[in-house]
Design an enzyme around this catalytic site. Structure first.
Site, PDB file in Angstrom:
ATOM      1  N   ASP A 134      48.852  21.435  -5.217  1.00  0.00           N
ATOM      2  CA  ASP A 134      48.674  19.981  -5.292  1.00  0.00           C
ATOM      3  C   ASP A 134      48.394  19.525  -6.721  1.00  0.00           C
ATOM      4  O   ASP A 134      47.824  20.274  -7.526  1.00  0.00           O
ATOM      5  CB  ASP A 134      47.481  19.548  -4.421  1.00  0.00           C
ATOM      6  CG  ASP A 134      47.811  19.529  -2.934  1.00  0.00           C
ATOM      7  OD1 ASP A 134      48.984  19.726  -2.565  1.00  0.00           O
ATOM      8  OD2 ASP A 134      46.872  19.317  -2.142  1.00  0.00           O
ATOM      9  N   ARG A 184      57.396  18.783  -5.449  1.00  0.00           N
ATOM     10  CA  ARG A 184      57.001  17.627  -4.635  1.00  0.00           C
ATOM     11  C   ARG A 184      56.810  16.428  -5.569  1.00  0.00           C
ATOM     12  O   ARG A 184      56.066  16.509  -6.552  1.00  0.00           O
ATOM     13  CB  ARG A 184      55.693  17.914  -3.902  1.00  0.00           C
ATOM     14  CG  ARG A 184      55.204  16.728  -3.061  1.00  0.00           C
ATOM     15  CD  ARG A 184      53.767  16.897  -2.600  1.00  0.00           C
ATOM     16  NE  ARG A 184      53.591  17.961  -1.642  1.00  0.00           N
ATOM     17  CZ  ARG A 184      52.405  18.532  -1.379  1.00  0.00           C
ATOM     18  NH1 ARG A 184      51.313  18.141  -2.036  1.00  0.00           N
ATOM     19  NH2 ARG A 184      52.305  19.486  -0.488  1.00  0.00           N
TER      20      ARG A 184
HETATM   21  C1  FAD Z   1      52.999  15.035   1.675  1.00  0.00           C
HETATM   22  C2  FAD Z   1      52.191  14.352   0.619  1.00  0.00           C
HETATM   23  C3  FAD Z   1      51.560  15.105  -0.349  1.00  0.00           C
HETATM   24  C4  FAD Z   1      50.844  14.485  -1.363  1.00  0.00           C
HETATM   25  N1  FAD Z   1      50.277  15.241  -2.353  1.00  0.00           N
HETATM   26  C5  FAD Z   1      49.662  14.632  -3.368  1.00  0.00           C
HETATM   27  C6  FAD Z   1      49.172  15.372  -4.478  1.00  0.00           C
HETATM   28  O1  FAD Z   1      49.272  16.595  -4.539  1.00  0.00           O
HETATM   29  N2  FAD Z   1      48.554  14.693  -5.475  1.00  0.00           N
HETATM   30  C7  FAD Z   1      48.420  13.320  -5.452  1.00  0.00           C
HETATM   31  O2  FAD Z   1      47.881  12.745  -6.404  1.00  0.00           O
HETATM   32  N3  FAD Z   1      48.862  12.603  -4.411  1.00  0.00           N
HETATM   33  C8  FAD Z   1      49.476  13.215  -3.369  1.00  0.00           C
HETATM   34  N4  FAD Z   1      49.937  12.469  -2.326  1.00  0.00           N
HETATM   35  C9  FAD Z   1      49.528  11.036  -2.204  1.00  0.00           C
HETATM   36  C10 FAD Z   1      50.474  10.124  -2.936  1.00  0.00           C
HETATM   37  O3  FAD Z   1      50.371  10.319  -4.327  1.00  0.00           O
HETATM   38  C11 FAD Z   1      50.168   8.649  -2.614  1.00  0.00           C
HETATM   39  O4  FAD Z   1      48.872   8.354  -2.984  1.00  0.00           O
HETATM   40  C12 FAD Z   1      50.348   8.283  -1.155  1.00  0.00           C
HETATM   41  O5  FAD Z   1      51.406   8.977  -0.569  1.00  0.00           O
HETATM   42  C13 FAD Z   1      50.634   6.767  -1.020  1.00  0.00           C
HETATM   43  O6  FAD Z   1      51.821   6.453  -1.690  1.00  0.00           O
HETATM   44  P1  FAD Z   1      53.190   6.071  -0.967  1.00  0.00           P
HETATM   45  O7  FAD Z   1      54.284   6.812  -1.664  1.00  0.00           O
HETATM   46  O8  FAD Z   1      53.095   6.353   0.467  1.00  0.00           O
HETATM   47  O9  FAD Z   1      53.448   4.563  -1.314  1.00  0.00           O
HETATM   48  P2  FAD Z   1      52.549   3.256  -1.207  1.00  0.00           P
HETATM   49  O10 FAD Z   1      53.246   2.232  -2.010  1.00  0.00           O
HETATM   50  O11 FAD Z   1      51.126   3.539  -1.511  1.00  0.00           O
HETATM   51  O12 FAD Z   1      52.649   2.918   0.318  1.00  0.00           O
HETATM   52  C14 FAD Z   1      53.864   2.561   0.951  1.00  0.00           C
HETATM   53  C15 FAD Z   1      53.570   2.233   2.403  1.00  0.00           C
HETATM   54  O13 FAD Z   1      53.153   3.431   3.064  1.00  0.00           O
HETATM   55  C16 FAD Z   1      52.099   3.160   3.974  1.00  0.00           C
HETATM   56  N5  FAD Z   1      50.893   3.850   3.494  1.00  0.00           N
HETATM   57  C17 FAD Z   1      50.715   4.453   2.314  1.00  0.00           C
HETATM   58  N6  FAD Z   1      49.489   5.013   2.241  1.00  0.00           N
HETATM   59  C18 FAD Z   1      48.885   4.735   3.390  1.00  0.00           C
HETATM   60  C19 FAD Z   1      47.604   5.050   3.920  1.00  0.00           C
HETATM   61  N7  FAD Z   1      46.694   5.749   3.256  1.00  0.00           N
HETATM   62  N8  FAD Z   1      47.304   4.596   5.151  1.00  0.00           N
HETATM   63  C20 FAD Z   1      48.200   3.901   5.852  1.00  0.00           C
HETATM   64  N9  FAD Z   1      49.436   3.569   5.405  1.00  0.00           N
HETATM   65  C21 FAD Z   1      49.776   3.988   4.203  1.00  0.00           C
HETATM   66  C22 FAD Z   1      51.932   1.658   3.999  1.00  0.00           C
HETATM   67  O14 FAD Z   1      52.779   1.142   4.992  1.00  0.00           O
HETATM   68  C23 FAD Z   1      52.413   1.260   2.611  1.00  0.00           C
HETATM   69  O15 FAD Z   1      52.828  -0.062   2.566  1.00  0.00           O
HETATM   70  C24 FAD Z   1      50.717  13.069  -1.354  1.00  0.00           C
HETATM   71  C25 FAD Z   1      51.367  12.315  -0.386  1.00  0.00           C
HETATM   72  C26 FAD Z   1      52.114  12.924   0.574  1.00  0.00           C
HETATM   73  C27 FAD Z   1      52.829  12.075   1.565  1.00  0.00           C
END
Ligand code: FAD
Length: 317
Positions: A134, A184
């Protein structure tokens, strides 16, 4: 504003103690975390497999302050990997690790974390699965990339995570386009200063699209971690435009977020992997999920005021 506040609170031990001790918080936590034990986590993983979803399991904990704690985290991953093998899940389930949980903040830091990561990778190789390292906050990016590079000398299947909020990430993506590299791509979950990171969602999204295209033009295996339809749509359009093999990339989402969309995408034939966290040390992970979406705070507040028997069960976003 609320986002920065919640991310700030995620690093405060005094607040942690209050939130963790408050019994009703647990109800909301259950939405994002598979449970506290290995058995809980395997139950959730089997259920996902039954719905055609792959998983990557994270044993929660990122504030490791002693070598003994880092050893315990390592041992838990080894045990987890054994259980995955015993239950016939290793073709569908891998693990995600955080170097801070494996000791990177201790004296001798990244050497300790690297040794522990090697133990986990060796076990993953033995049972026939993979490991993703991560991404944490930007102060750890260089050391994390170096650690992954070292691990890949022996275990080329180790995946790295890059965050589109960081200015440097397009350049990092370009360096990760080699044959078979698992990368990722996420937006980034940490509160970062404007010296190193885009602050506006539009800029983070623009960079995500740019990075997705760079990875898809390369020879690696991009893992698109996002719940954002616009980002997934861009990746899928680029896959079609570039004539990429449909099996040469993954879509990834977090447990409890957009579960319906996870199933829909898997039903269309895409490889969809769900990030499944488990363990008792859920505080920082949980606070980051709250920070990502203000509606989650409303959900938490509602859980705090509703009586348990009146609570509606929701199946995720
Ligand atoms: C499989 C996976 C692994 C990840 N690993 C890491 C990592 O190693 N390091 C790191 O810094 N981050 C990691 N993340 C988190 C990532 O960086 C984001 O913070 C998170 O995924 C929210 O961004 P988004 O791309 O979904 O877009 P956003 O613009 O934040 O969200 C888009 C839409 O997704 C939905 N959504 C997003 N987040 C949420 C929530 N918490 N609750 C409910 N609905 C939500 C909503 O409908 C929102 O409008 C990971 C995420 C995923 C999916």
């Amino acid at each position: 504003m609320l986002k920065s506040l919640l991310l700030g609170l995620s690093r405060m031990p005094a607040v942690k103690a209050g939130v963790v001790a408050f019994p009703l918080t647990k109800r909301v936590v259950d939405r994002f975390v598979a449970g506290e034990t290995l058995d809980d986590c395997l139950r959730v993983t089997h259920a996902l497999a039954g719905r055609g979803l792959l998983a990557t399991i994270d044993y929660l904990g990122e504030d490791t302050t002693t070598a003994a704690q880092a050893d315990r985290v390592t041992d838990t991953y080894v045990e987890l990997l054994d259980r995955l093998a015993a239950e016939g899940l290793t073709d569908r389930v891998e693990v995600s690790i955080k170097l801070s949980a494996l000791g990177s903040m201790l004296k001798g830091g990244y050497e300790v974390a690297l040794d522990n990561a090697r133990v986990i990778c060796a076990q993953a190789e033995r049972v026939g699965t993979t490991v993703t390292v991560d991404a944490e906050d930007h102060t750890s990016t260089d050391a994390t990339l170096r650690t992954v590079q070292t691990l890949r000398e022996q275990y080329p299947w180790v995946a790295v995570v890059l965050q589109s909020m960081l200015y440097r990430t397009a350049s990092d993506c370009t360096k990760q386009t080699g044959e078979g590299n698992r990368v990722r791509l996420c937006k980034g979950a940490y509160s970062e200063p404007s010296e190193v990171a885009h602050r506006a969602k539009s800029a983070v999204d623009r960079n995500y699209r740019r990075c997705a295209t760079i990875l898809l033009q390369g020879k690696g295996r991009p893992l698109f971690a996002t719940h954002d339809d616009a980002m997934t749509g861009h990746a899928l359009a680029e896959v079609a435009r570039l004539g990429r093999d449909p099996d040469s990339f993954e879509l990834q989402m977090l447990l409890g977020i957009r579960s319906g969309e996870q199933a829909r995408l898997a039903g269309l034939g895409h490889t969809v992997r769900v990030y499944v966290p488990f363990g008792t040390d859920w505080y920082a992970y949980f606070m980051r999920r709250l920070a990502e979406r203000p509606a989650n705070v409303v959900f938490l507040l509602r859980a705090l005021v509703e009586r348990p028997q009146h609570r509606k069960v929701q199946s995720g976003f």
